[in-house]
Design a protein around this motif. Sequence first.
Motif, PDB file in Angstrom:
ATOM      1  N   MET A 209      10.933  -5.873  10.368  1.00 30.22           N
ATOM      2  CA  MET A 209      12.179  -5.102  10.354  1.00 30.22           C
ATOM      3  C   MET A 209      12.960  -5.304   9.057  1.00 30.22           C
ATOM      4  N   LEU A 210      12.758  -6.445   8.418  1.00 35.44           N
ATOM      5  CA  LEU A 210      13.438  -6.707   7.145  1.00 35.44           C
ATOM      6  C   LEU A 210      12.910  -5.816   6.023  1.00 35.44           C
ATOM      7  N   LEU A 211      11.733  -5.212   6.232  1.00 40.25           N
ATOM      8  CA  LEU A 211      11.144  -4.350   5.208  1.00 40.25           C
ATOM      9  C   LEU A 211      11.651  -2.910   5.267  1.00 40.25           C
ATOM     10  N   ILE A 212      12.395  -2.579   6.323  1.00 41.70           N
ATOM     11  CA  ILE A 212      12.747  -1.175   6.569  1.00 41.70           C
ATOM     12  C   ILE A 212      13.401  -0.500   5.355  1.00 41.70           C
ATOM     13  N   PRO A 213      14.452  -1.043   4.753  1.00 38.82           N
ATOM     14  CA  PRO A 213      15.071  -0.340   3.616  1.00 38.82           C
ATOM     15  C   PRO A 213      14.142  -0.223   2.420  1.00 38.82           C
ATOM     16  N   TYR A 214      13.273  -1.203   2.244  1.00 34.64           N
ATOM     17  CA  TYR A 214      12.351  -1.167   1.107  1.00 34.64           C
ATOM     18  C   TYR A 214      11.246  -0.135   1.325  1.00 34.64           C
ATOM     19  N   LEU A 215      10.792   0.027   2.569  1.00 33.05           N
ATOM     20  CA  LEU A 215       9.761   1.027   2.850  1.00 33.05           C
ATOM     21  C   LEU A 215      10.296   2.433   2.608  1.00 33.05           C
ATOM     22  N   ASN A 216      11.545   2.666   2.946  1.00 36.21           N
ATOM     23  CA  ASN A 216      12.143   3.975   2.648  1.00 36.21           C
ATOM     24  C   ASN A 216      12.202   4.206   1.150  1.00 36.21           C
ATOM     25  N   GLY A 217      12.469   3.153   0.380  1.00 37.60           N
ATOM     26  CA  GLY A 217      12.474   3.284  -1.075  1.00 37.60           C
ATOM     27  C   GLY A 217      11.086   3.531  -1.630  1.00 37.60           C
ATOM     28  N   LEU A 218      10.085   2.836  -1.108  1.00 38.46           N
ATOM     29  CA  LEU A 218       8.704   3.030  -1.578  1.00 38.46           C
ATOM     30  C   LEU A 218       8.192   4.422  -1.279  1.00 38.46           C
ATOM     31  N   ALA A 219       8.729   5.047  -0.225  1.00 33.40           N
ATOM     32  CA  ALA A 219       8.293   6.401   0.114  1.00 33.40           C
ATOM     33  C   ALA A 219       8.628   7.402  -0.985  1.00 33.40           C
ATOM     34  N   LEU A 220       9.574   7.057  -1.856  1.00 36.31           N
ATOM     35  CA  LEU A 220       9.960   7.939  -2.965  1.00 36.31           C
ATOM     36  C   LEU A 220       9.030   7.799  -4.163  1.00 36.31           C
ATOM     37  N   GLY A 221       8.134   6.806  -4.128  1.00 36.55           N
ATOM     38  CA  GLY A 221       7.253   6.536  -5.263  1.00 36.55           C
ATOM     39  C   GLY A 221       7.651   5.234  -5.941  1.00 36.55           C
ATOM     40  N   ASP A 222       6.692   4.598  -6.603  1.00 39.57           N
ATOM     41  CA  ASP A 222       6.945   3.294  -7.212  1.00 39.57           C
ATOM     42  C   ASP A 222       8.026   3.353  -8.285  1.00 39.57           C
ATOM     43  N   ASP A 223       8.002   4.387  -9.123  1.00 41.54           N
ATOM     44  CA  ASP A 223       8.973   4.475 -10.220  1.00 41.54           C
ATOM     45  C   ASP A 223      10.397   4.607  -9.689  1.00 41.54           C
ATOM     46  N   ARG A 224      10.597   5.483  -8.720  1.00 39.70           N
ATOM     47  CA  ARG A 224      11.938   5.654  -8.161  1.00 39.70           C
ATOM     48  C   ARG A 224      12.366   4.408  -7.398  1.00 39.70           C
ATOM     49  N   ALA A 225      11.396   3.751  -6.742  1.00 47.10           N
ATOM     50  CA  ALA A 225      11.730   2.524  -6.019  1.00 47.10           C
ATOM     51  C   ALA A 225      12.214   1.445  -6.989  1.00 47.10           C
ATOM     52  N   ARG A 226      11.545   1.338  -8.140  1.00 42.77           N
ATOM     53  CA  ARG A 226      11.988   0.370  -9.149  1.00 42.77           C
ATOM     54  C   ARG A 226      13.369   0.734  -9.680  1.00 42.77           C
ATOM     55  N   ALA A 227      13.603   2.035  -9.837  1.00 45.14           N
ATOM     56  CA  ALA A 227      14.909   2.475 -10.321  1.00 45.14           C
ATOM     57  C   ALA A 227      16.024   2.113  -9.334  1.00 45.14           C
ATOM     58  N   LEU A 228      15.659   2.000  -8.049  1.00 47.36           N
ATOM     59  CA  LEU A 228      16.629   1.608  -7.027  1.00 47.36           C
ATOM     60  C   LEU A 228      16.777   0.094  -6.924  1.00 47.36           C
ATOM     61  N   GLY A 229      16.035  -0.625  -7.773  1.00 49.60           N
ATOM     62  CA  GLY A 229      16.140  -2.081  -7.782  1.00 49.60           C
ATOM     63  C   GLY A 229      15.195  -2.790  -6.833  1.00 49.60           C
ATOM     64  N   ILE A 230      14.189  -2.082  -6.343  1.00 47.88           N
ATOM     65  CA  ILE A 230      13.228  -2.669  -5.409  1.00 47.88           C
ATOM     66  C   ILE A 230      12.096  -3.324  -6.185  1.00 47.88           C
ATOM     67  N   GLY A 231      11.816  -4.568  -5.894  1.00 44.51           N
ATOM     68  CA  GLY A 231      10.671  -5.241  -6.492  1.00 44.51           C
ATOM     69  C   GLY A 231       9.397  -4.818  -5.786  1.00 44.51           C
ATOM     70  N   VAL A 232       8.726  -3.800  -6.319  1.00 47.97           N
ATOM     71  CA  VAL A 232       7.610  -3.170  -5.619  1.00 47.97           C
ATOM     72  C   VAL A 232       6.503  -4.168  -5.308  1.00 47.97           C
ATOM     73  N   ARG A 233       6.085  -4.938  -6.313  1.00 53.67           N
ATOM     74  CA  ARG A 233       4.998  -5.890  -6.086  1.00 53.67           C
ATOM     75  C   ARG A 233       5.392  -6.949  -5.060  1.00 53.67           C
ATOM     76  N   ARG A 234       6.612  -7.423  -5.153  1.00 57.10           N
ATOM     77  CA  ARG A 234       7.078  -8.459  -4.235  1.00 57.10           C
ATOM     78  C   ARG A 234       7.115  -7.937  -2.800  1.00 57.10           C
TER      79      ARG A 234
END
Length: 328
Positions: free
Chosen positions: A205-230
Amino acid sequence: MSRVAVLLLLIAVGVVLTFLGFFIGSGDYSVADAWRALFDEGDPTTLEVIRNNRVPRTLLAVLVGIALGAAGAIMQGLTRNPLADPGILGVNSGAYFAMVVAAVAFGTTTTGGYMAAAMVGALLAATLVYFVGSRGISGASPEKLVLTGVAAGSIFSGVGFGLTMIDPKSFDTIRSWQVGTLDGRNWDQVSIVWIPIVIGAVASMLLIPYLNGLALGDDRARALGIGVRRIRLAGFVIVTVLCGAATAALGPITFVGLMVPHVARILFGPDNRWLLPMCVVVGPIVMVGSDLIARVATSSELPVGMVTAFIGAPVLIALVRRKGVVDE
């Protein structure tokens, strides 16, 4: 019908199926006999069958449904692959292979030992499939990951089966895990696997906000401050815990992690704030329902893994055709 109403309806269905699991099964026991046995009343034989067989078996189906439903949703979110599933991508087969190695090489016979081995095997399988399937210009496309997972799963299953054939003692020990069955399971398995499954489900459940960010693509997720690899690493660790515990309890179960997220997505949409929690609700419904079918379909009970495969294979074919992977 609102989302909340659908949620309440699904919870009610899950509760009803769970109680049916206590009353339905082989053996000539009436509903009244089973009900009395739940409260420690009745003859010793009935108490043994109901309290130490049907109840833990049904609760184990609930736990495994939670594990595989959450694991499937996480894998589909991390890879942005609607065909991702712990069974199809070879994760469950890798866990089973590690269990066989533990039995043959180290003489493991306990559920705890199998669970530790299964987690190692699940992590190695997930890493291998993702690494191989992401090579090339197109990267980790859904089709490549599925094909790689099916190939890896076949290799793991084949080698594991071969190892049990050359070691009769290990074959006798692990054969009940080969087809994915709830028959013969008891409180020993429940007492061991519920802790990692509950921890894994809560951590998912702790991954929920990050999964929504990853759904936008890796580049946009990084732009949102999400550590994709982590986040991917954390997700694969959670999937490893969930699949390792589920496989150690029942053996390799396929298609549940594929079906459950798609059912939840149809009912609640792609937002992981609803999708992932609903997979934790829908997963037990699928597993307990499949187990009830396995109990009553024939005079001798079927392995639950056979029922989930029978239901899930057409779902996979339909999804592949919908994506245009198979030519019309």
